[in-house]
Enzyme design. Structure first.
Site, mmCIF file in Angstrom:
data_model
loop_
_atom_site.group_PDB
_atom_site.id
_atom_site.type_symbol
_atom_site.label_atom_id
_atom_site.label_comp_id
_atom_site.label_asym_id
_atom_site.label_seq_id
_atom_site.Cartn_x
_atom_site.Cartn_y
_atom_site.Cartn_z
ATOM 1 N N ARG A 69 -11.703 -2.547 -51.330
ATOM 2 C CA ARG A 69 -13.116 -2.738 -51.631
ATOM 3 C C ARG A 69 -13.566 -1.703 -52.652
ATOM 4 O O ARG A 69 -13.048 -0.593 -52.711
ATOM 5 C CB ARG A 69 -13.950 -2.575 -50.345
ATOM 6 C CG ARG A 69 -13.917 -3.783 -49.427
ATOM 7 C CD ARG A 69 -14.843 -3.599 -48.237
ATOM 8 N NE ARG A 69 -14.465 -2.476 -47.410
ATOM 9 C CZ ARG A 69 -15.050 -1.291 -47.413
ATOM 10 N NH1 ARG A 69 -16.092 -1.053 -48.193
ATOM 11 N NH2 ARG A 69 -14.622 -0.335 -46.636
ATOM 12 N N TYR A 213 -9.534 -9.166 -53.977
ATOM 13 C CA TYR A 213 -9.029 -8.458 -52.793
ATOM 14 C C TYR A 213 -10.013 -8.393 -51.624
ATOM 15 O O TYR A 213 -11.172 -7.988 -51.795
ATOM 16 C CB TYR A 213 -8.625 -7.028 -53.163
ATOM 17 C CG TYR A 213 -7.557 -6.464 -52.235
ATOM 18 C CD1 TYR A 213 -6.211 -6.599 -52.548
ATOM 19 C CD2 TYR A 213 -7.893 -5.837 -51.046
ATOM 20 C CE1 TYR A 213 -5.228 -6.109 -51.695
ATOM 21 C CE2 TYR A 213 -6.913 -5.345 -50.188
ATOM 22 C CZ TYR A 213 -5.577 -5.480 -50.521
ATOM 23 O OH TYR A 213 -4.604 -5.003 -49.677
ATOM 24 N N LYS A 222 -17.338 -9.083 -45.177
ATOM 25 C CA LYS A 222 -18.319 -7.998 -45.316
ATOM 26 C C LYS A 222 -19.594 -8.464 -46.023
ATOM 27 O O LYS A 222 -20.687 -8.036 -45.681
ATOM 28 C CB LYS A 222 -17.714 -6.813 -46.074
ATOM 29 C CG LYS A 222 -16.414 -6.303 -45.485
ATOM 30 C CD LYS A 222 -16.585 -5.833 -44.063
ATOM 31 C CE LYS A 222 -15.234 -5.456 -43.515
ATOM 32 N NZ LYS A 222 -15.127 -4.529 -42.479
ATOM 33 N N HIS A 242 -20.461 -3.626 -37.664
ATOM 34 C CA HIS A 242 -19.044 -3.411 -37.999
ATOM 35 C C HIS A 242 -18.321 -2.929 -36.737
ATOM 36 O O HIS A 242 -17.985 -1.754 -36.613
ATOM 37 C CB HIS A 242 -18.963 -2.365 -39.124
ATOM 38 C CG HIS A 242 -17.604 -2.220 -39.737
ATOM 39 N ND1 HIS A 242 -17.207 -1.079 -40.394
ATOM 40 C CD2 HIS A 242 -16.554 -3.069 -39.831
ATOM 41 C CE1 HIS A 242 -15.971 -1.225 -40.851
ATOM 42 N NE2 HIS A 242 -15.551 -2.422 -40.521
ATOM 43 N N SER A 264 -13.973 1.883 -41.641
ATOM 44 C CA SER A 264 -12.767 1.195 -42.095
ATOM 45 C C SER A 264 -11.529 2.070 -41.899
ATOM 46 O O SER A 264 -11.558 3.263 -42.194
ATOM 47 C CB SER A 264 -12.911 0.834 -43.572
ATOM 48 O OG SER A 264 -14.055 0.037 -43.757
ATOM 49 N N CYS A 266 -10.185 3.184 -39.217
ATOM 50 C CA CYS A 266 -10.345 4.243 -38.214
ATOM 51 C C CYS A 266 -10.033 3.763 -36.801
ATOM 52 O O CYS A 266 -10.423 4.396 -35.824
ATOM 53 C CB CYS A 266 -11.747 4.830 -38.284
ATOM 54 S SG CYS A 266 -12.017 5.805 -39.775
ATOM 55 N N LYS A 268 -10.236 0.260 -35.257
ATOM 56 C CA LYS A 268 -10.827 -0.882 -34.533
ATOM 57 C C LYS A 268 -9.760 -1.879 -34.093
ATOM 58 O O LYS A 268 -9.701 -2.260 -32.930
ATOM 59 C CB LYS A 268 -11.880 -1.598 -35.397
ATOM 60 C CG LYS A 268 -13.181 -0.821 -35.545
ATOM 61 C CD LYS A 268 -14.231 -1.588 -36.329
ATOM 62 C CE LYS A 268 -13.786 -1.936 -37.733
ATOM 63 N NZ LYS A 268 -13.431 -0.796 -38.574
ATOM 64 N N ASP A 289 -13.271 -6.589 -35.890
ATOM 65 C CA ASP A 289 -13.931 -5.982 -37.055
ATOM 66 C C ASP A 289 -15.450 -6.143 -37.076
ATOM 67 O O ASP A 289 -16.147 -5.248 -37.526
ATOM 68 C CB ASP A 289 -13.340 -6.571 -38.347
ATOM 69 C CG ASP A 289 -13.628 -5.716 -39.575
ATOM 70 O OD1 ASP A 289 -13.351 -4.495 -39.534
ATOM 71 O OD2 ASP A 289 -14.140 -6.240 -40.575
ATOM 72 N N ARG A 382 -2.393 -5.068 -46.291
ATOM 73 C CA ARG A 382 -3.008 -5.782 -45.166
ATOM 74 C C ARG A 382 -2.182 -6.993 -44.748
ATOM 75 O O ARG A 382 -1.425 -7.547 -45.546
ATOM 76 C CB ARG A 382 -4.403 -6.269 -45.564
ATOM 77 C CG ARG A 382 -5.370 -5.150 -45.954
ATOM 78 C CD ARG A 382 -6.353 -4.853 -44.870
ATOM 79 N NE ARG A 382 -7.106 -3.621 -45.086
ATOM 80 C CZ ARG A 382 -8.035 -3.180 -44.232
ATOM 81 N NH1 ARG A 382 -8.301 -3.842 -43.128
ATOM 82 N NH2 ARG A 382 -8.669 -2.050 -44.456
HETATM 83 P P1 GTP Z 1 -10.508 -1.891 -41.006
HETATM 84 O O1 GTP Z 1 -9.753 -3.165 -40.895
HETATM 85 O O2 GTP Z 1 -10.390 -1.260 -42.355
HETATM 86 O O3 GTP Z 1 -11.954 -2.031 -40.615
HETATM 87 O O4 GTP Z 1 -9.782 -0.805 -40.054
HETATM 88 P P2 GTP Z 1 -9.701 -0.576 -38.464
HETATM 89 O O5 GTP Z 1 -10.883 0.204 -38.010
HETATM 90 O O6 GTP Z 1 -9.438 -1.852 -37.766
HETATM 91 O O7 GTP Z 1 -8.448 0.406 -38.318
HETATM 92 P P3 GTP Z 1 -6.971 0.140 -37.725
HETATM 93 O O8 GTP Z 1 -6.990 -0.154 -36.256
HETATM 94 O O9 GTP Z 1 -6.282 -0.831 -38.596
HETATM 95 O O10 GTP Z 1 -6.306 1.583 -37.898
HETATM 96 C C1 GTP Z 1 -6.163 2.211 -39.150
HETATM 97 C C2 GTP Z 1 -5.126 3.292 -39.073
HETATM 98 O O11 GTP Z 1 -5.476 4.241 -38.062
HETATM 99 C C3 GTP Z 1 -3.741 2.768 -38.746
HETATM 100 O O12 GTP Z 1 -2.793 3.364 -39.604
HETATM 101 C C4 GTP Z 1 -3.529 3.193 -37.317
HETATM 102 O O13 GTP Z 1 -2.189 3.446 -37.034
HETATM 103 C C5 GTP Z 1 -4.385 4.462 -37.169
HETATM 104 N N1 GTP Z 1 -4.898 4.615 -35.779
HETATM 105 C C6 GTP Z 1 -5.516 3.651 -35.045
HETATM 106 N N2 GTP Z 1 -5.793 4.097 -33.790
HETATM 107 C C7 GTP Z 1 -5.360 5.380 -33.728
HETATM 108 C C8 GTP Z 1 -5.365 6.386 -32.681
HETATM 109 O O14 GTP Z 1 -5.825 6.186 -31.559
HETATM 110 N N3 GTP Z 1 -4.836 7.604 -33.019
HETATM 111 C C9 GTP Z 1 -4.318 7.864 -34.255
HETATM 112 N N4 GTP Z 1 -3.824 9.067 -34.495
HETATM 113 N N5 GTP Z 1 -4.273 6.925 -35.252
HETATM 114 C C10 GTP Z 1 -4.796 5.711 -34.994
HETATM 115 C C1 SPV Z 2 -12.833 -2.719 -44.075
HETATM 116 O O1 SPV Z 2 -12.666 -2.109 -45.127
HETATM 117 O O2 SPV Z 2 -13.632 -2.317 -43.181
HETATM 118 C C2 SPV Z 2 -12.051 -3.942 -43.810
HETATM 119 C C3 SPV Z 2 -11.205 -4.475 -44.886
HETATM 120 O O3 SPV Z 2 -12.158 -4.494 -42.736
HETATM 121 S S1 SPV Z 2 -12.081 -5.416 -46.059
HETATM 122 O O4 SPV Z 2 -12.116 -6.804 -45.608
HETATM 123 O O5 SPV Z 2 -11.384 -5.323 -47.335
HETATM 124 O O6 SPV Z 2 -13.446 -4.933 -46.190
HETATM 125 MN MN MN Z 3 -13.539 -3.297 -41.293
#
Ligand code: GTP
Ligand code: SPV
Ligand code: MN
Length: 601
Positions: A69, A213, A222, A242, A264, A266, A268, A289, A382
């Protein structure tokens, strides 16, 4: 053509502007999905993965200038600048429309314009809403077919005069130029120097140009489900957030639903489908998400997941940390910007197997092993996969009525200061916690990774109006719901020790925190009152079977008054940008925090 005159008229208007060679309406059928994949394979946009390793799946490599993004190219074009607020890029709607007219004029020449009618949320749910995306990208269409509910059933709900949010998208790479000369298509067409991701909150339209993308181009996600929907939610008295949604079942069989707002990348997706390490506890996924929440007859907030698939971060995902994500993408998936092995499988950093001797990286080049500056997968690589393929998808995930939300978690990447978990004193205090959330920036958006920034409610890049008004909307919702509102907690899986290691093991171990949250909702687990919120007493967190050094636990639950006193002026400065739009009750909350901290010293 549809039965909806206004829709047909709009499609014709956009076609006249963009001048595609043909118009194709998407019916959501499997045959049409295969047609999209076929077109991508034929033009070299996609590579077919091994039928043995990843059945019915493709790999797509984007232009290196189009990998995430782009917040600095994202605009809220409200009539009044003040309505976009200090956290959004504002542009005058008339001027932006004029600019877009220039960019979109003839931008689909030599291409097909796809008409994608989609529902955000189960088709026909009273929490769901309909959009129509016009796009010249088969990649976008295929992704939308996984991420949303597309096709005839949506048109049926729309009928002759139903409401839809118009979303126009072009990659900005016509194959016939204005002087009539033609050019060949390229694997990832885009116009990387001219990206415009624009939102018109008053007319509820999205126009996106130049990028193919993720959130820039899959306009249901989003752009619609957060930026436009947040405006609709404010006007209509609901919430577009979110947030993941999970269903948590205790060993006794009691169920609670938890929503969690993390920025993002972090955590979820990981929390939404985690495998609890605590025996007897079960986590099932409703969404990973976005949550749309609305009051129902019982006076409680009920949430739906407006999406139908996952667009998840690949790097770091593996069978140890997130087996359910790995299973979800086993087949029928689209992989973007990951590495490819000689046997036609995918590979990325921290997948649970060593890299093979040869590997094609996300740039399409032979990968040089273990060169830390050169990764096999882009950090924002992704996977797109249908939610129905998740082994722990909740049985009620498509309930049109939504699920009753018992607790809301806020959280982000914080290496210092922020404890593992705390509970707010009230909805108002919880709103204060969300409004002062901060997190280190990740690769999900272009820009400097690691930089700590305020990201209120994880909505900084996604709130379609003035953030001060958004805080007020949270308070209004709390006033309306009263004691039926979910309890609010603040979690942090990312606190680090002096030597840099994560103090908390995270992933499945986060179930221990969920258990405390669950019990707090029932008025059971013990807590100590601190100036920043209620923290678990040392004995209240179930740490059975976890090898966590005592000093690490102490650090995870430590509330350093000095640290927080130093934050007070930082919070004040953050609040100052909202001017008169900052609700007085939040300013009061900050004063009260300062008072409690001073009393504690
Ligand atoms: P978006 O799709 O961008 O909104 O991201 P998201 O919030 O769904 O994050 P996601 O669960 O994909 O995690 C992103 C990164 O954080 C990955 O590389 C995970 O391995 C890492 N991660 C997730 N949960 C944890 C946790 O509890 N501890 C640690 N150390 N890393 C974590
Ligand atoms: C985020 O960035 O929070 C995502 C990926 O979930 S995107 O759809 O590219 O915004
Ligand atoms: Mn997201």
């Amino acid at each position: 053509m549809s039965n909806h005159q206004a829709l047909d008229r709009w499609v014709a208007q956009v076609a006249e502007l963009c001048q595609p060679d043909e118009i194709v309406w998407c019916d959501g059928s499997e045959a049409q999905y295969q047609e999209m994949i076929g077109r991508m394979l034929a033009t070299g946009s996609a590579v077919k993965l091994s039928e043995k390793k990843k059945p019915n799946s493709i790999l797509v490599r984007s232009d290196p200038a189009d990998v995430a993004r782009v917040e600095d190219r994202t605009f809220i074009c409200s009539e009044k600048e003040e309505d976009a607020g200090p956290t959004n890029n504002w542009a005058d709607p008339a001027e932006m429309k004029q600019k877009l007219d220039g960019l979109f004029k003839g931008c689909m020449r030599g291409r097909t314009m796809y008409v994608v009618p989609f529902s955000m949320g189960p088709v026909g749910s009273d929490i769901a809403h309909i959009g129509v995306e016009l796009s010249d990208s088969p990649y976008v269409v295929a992704n939308m077919m996984i991420m949303t509910r597309v096709g005839q059933p949506v048109l049926d709900v729309l009928g002759e005069d139903g409401y839809f949010v118009p979303c126009v998208h072009s990659v900005g790479y016509p194959l016939v130029l204005t002087d009539g000369t033609t050019r060949d298509d390229i694997p990832w067409p885009c116009d990387s120097d001219n990206k415009y991701i624009t939102h018109f909150p008053e007319t509820r339209e999205v126009w996106s140009y130049g990028s193919g993308y993720g959130g820039n181009a899959l306009l249901g996600k989003k752009c619609f489900a957060l930026r436009i929907a947040s405006v609709m939610a404010r006007d209509q008295g609901w919430m577009a957030e979110h947030m993941l949604i999970l269903k948590l079942t205790s060993p006794e069989g009691a169920v609670k639903h938890i929503a969690a707002a993390f920025p993002s990348a972090c955590g979820k997706t990981n929390l939404a489908m985690m495998t609890p390490t605590l025996p007897g506890w079960k986590v099932e996924t409703v969404g990973d998400d976005i949550a749309w929440m609305k009051f129902k007859e019982d006076g409680c907030l009920h949430a739906i997941n407006p999406e139908a698939g996952f667009f998840g971060v690949a790097p770091g995902t593996n069978y140890k940390t997130n087996p359910n994500a790995m299973e979800s993408m086993k087949e029928n998936a689209i992989f973007t910007n990951v590495g490819m092995t000689p046997d036609g499988d995918v590979w990325w950093e921290d997948i649970d197997r060593p890299a093979p001797d040869h590997l094609i990286d996300w740039l399409g080049q032979e990968w040089v092993h273990y060169d830390s500056t050169h990764k096999a997968a882009h950090p924002n690589a992704r996977f797109t996969a249908p939610a129905s393929q998740c082994p722990v998808i909740a049985d009620n995930w498509e309930d049109p009525a939504g699920v009753k939300i018992d607790a809301i978690l806020f959280g982000g990447r914080r290496s210092t200061g922020q404890p593992l978990v705390l509970e707010s004193f009230s909805w108002e205090h919880g709103t204060f916690l969300g409004s002062t959330m901060a997190s280190q920036k990740t690769a999900a958006a272009a820009g400097k990774v690691g930089e700590l920034r305020f990201d209120p409610m994880a909505m900084l890049p996604f709130c379609g109006y003035h953030m001060g008004d958004y805080f007020k909307h949270w308070l209004d919702m709390g006033d309306q719901g009263g004691d039926k509102m979910p309890r609010i907690f603040y979690v942090n899986w990312f606190r680090r020790a002096q030597d840099g290691h994560f103090l908390w093991p995270g992933f499945g171990e986060n179930a221990r925190v969920l258990k405390w949250v669950f019990e707090r909702c029932d008025g059971q687990a013990e807590a100590t009152q601190t100036p920043i919120g209620h923290l678990p007493t040392p004995g209240a967190l179930d740490l059975s079977g976890l090898d966590l050094p005592e000093e690490d636990l102490a650090e995870l639950l430590d509330v350093d008054t000095e640290h927080w006193l130093q934050k007070v002026p930082v919070f004040r400065k953050h609040y100052a940008q909202f001017g008169a739009k900052l609700p007085g009750r939040l300013a009061d909350q900050l004063d009260q925090l300062e008072q409690r901290l001073n009393d504690a010293t």
